[in-house]
Design an enzyme around this catalytic site. Structure first.
Site, PDB file in Angstrom:
ATOM      1  CG  ASP A 112      -0.088  -0.382   2.663  1.00 57.12           C
ATOM      2  OD1 ASP A 112       1.030   0.133   2.650  1.00 57.12           O
ATOM      3  OD2 ASP A 112      -0.791  -0.897   3.527  1.00 57.12           O
ATOM      4  CG  HIS A 127       3.957 -10.108  -0.301  1.00 56.73           C
ATOM      5  ND1 HIS A 127       3.186 -10.212   0.599  1.00 56.73           N
ATOM      6  CD2 HIS A 127       5.005 -11.144  -0.371  1.00 56.73           C
ATOM      7  CE1 HIS A 127       3.450 -11.455   1.393  1.00 56.73           C
ATOM      8  NE2 HIS A 127       4.452 -11.824   0.645  1.00 56.73           N
ATOM      9  CB  CYS A 179      12.980  -3.658 -23.220  1.00 58.84           C
ATOM     10  SG  CYS A 179      11.494  -4.516 -22.450  1.00 58.84           S
TER      11      CYS A 179
END
Ligand code: NAD
Length: 271
Positions: A112, A127, A179
């Site tokens: 968050d 995460h 890319c």
């Protein structure tokens, strides 16, 4: 394990904190009072969306192909909550601990971005972070601009009935990298590997700490839930702050039951 009342913090925890080298492992509970519900809790995202689909790369991809409007709803629900959230006294207490040189780092399972909004700068986001994109091929990362993101989400919500329009907005949300591959949200989905560099830094931090504070985590998501065992093996004291006992309560030396936003400011008072 000793269950502490708030008034025992001064006698039992402050001497530990004064030694420094503390580390905090945080979970969804620390952000609950910022208005981000724990996903598994009442009002959480997984009440409405099946995590097997919406926290899974294959599930997201096939839903995008078959029912893209469900992805629009998911993204708008997720970001409506995250964009509104502000750090709470628990995040600010950690920032103060870091400024005082007591806290070495925060290892968070949260996506968050509230730690950096609170001014914390040594944060390992196991995460990932929902306010960052990463290129799927070259792994280049870019931060999302909050104002632009809010405008995009609002627009997406308004055109959920026009497939052509929201597909166009998707390509703005997930632009192409230099890319030539596409960016995706920089979070770790179910079944995906954690970023090795971040995980190694977290292992190193828990090996070297004198105390590890477990704040608002149920301790069921691995490898994060394995970190307290490493800290304990290396001699650290484990202090759990949670509104309920968790899967990690049994290895904690001290436990304080209560809301993180109430307890953490007590830890830094007069320190
Ligand atoms: P969890 O939802 O499994 O557990 C949350 C824990 O916090 C529970 O033990 C609960 O009792 C406790 N809790 C709830 N409110 C609290 C409060 N005010 N004060 C103290 N404790 C409180 O969370 P988890 O262990 O972090 O695992 C969930 C996974 O979902 C993580 O991987 C995380 O990435 C993700 N998640 C992130 C956010 C976020 O970024 N804020 C929110 C929900 C889920």
């Amino acid at each position: 394990m000793k269950v502490l009342k708030s008034h025992q913090i001064d006698d039992l925890l402050k001497p530990l904190l004064r030694k420094g080298k503390a580390v905090a492992l945080t979970g969804a509970g620390i952000s609950a009072e910022s208005g981000v519900p724990t996903f598994r809790g009442r009002g959480g995202l997984w009440e409405k969306y099946d995590p097997e689909i919406f926290a899974n790369a294959q599930g997201l991809l096939s839903t995008f192909r078959l029912k893209p409007v469900e992805i629009v709803d998911f993204l708008t629900d997720l970001y409506s909550v995250l964009l509104k959230a502000k750090p709470n006294p628990a995040h600010f207490a950690l920032a103060q601990m870091q400024n005082k040189g007591i806290l070495d780092c925060v290892i968070t399972q949260n996506i968050d971005d509230l730690d950096s909004l609170a001014g914390l700068d040594n944060v390992y986001e196991l995460h990932g972070n929902a306010f960052r994109l990463r290129c799927q091929r070259c792994l280049r990362k870019i931060n999302l601009n909050r104002e632009k993101l809010a405008a995009l989400i609002k627009e997406m919500k308004n055109c959920r009935n026009s497939k052509w329009k929201f597909l166009k907005l998707f390509s703005q949300f997930f632009p192409k990298c230099s890319c030539k591959d596409r960016f995706r949200i920089d979070i770790v989905l179910f079944g995906e590997m954690l970023e090795q560099d971040v995980l190694s830094k977290a292992y190193q931090a828990v090996k070297n700490c004198s105390s590890l504070f477990l704040i608002g985590t149920s301790g069921v998501v691995y490898p994060a839930a394995g970190l307290p065992f490493i800290a304990k093996q290396n001699g650290a004291k484990i202090i759990e702050i949670n509104d309920n006992p968790s899967e990690l309560s049994f290895i904690s030396d001290y436990q304080i039951l209560g809301k993180a936003a109430r307890i953490l400011p007590l830890l830094i008072k007069d320190l």
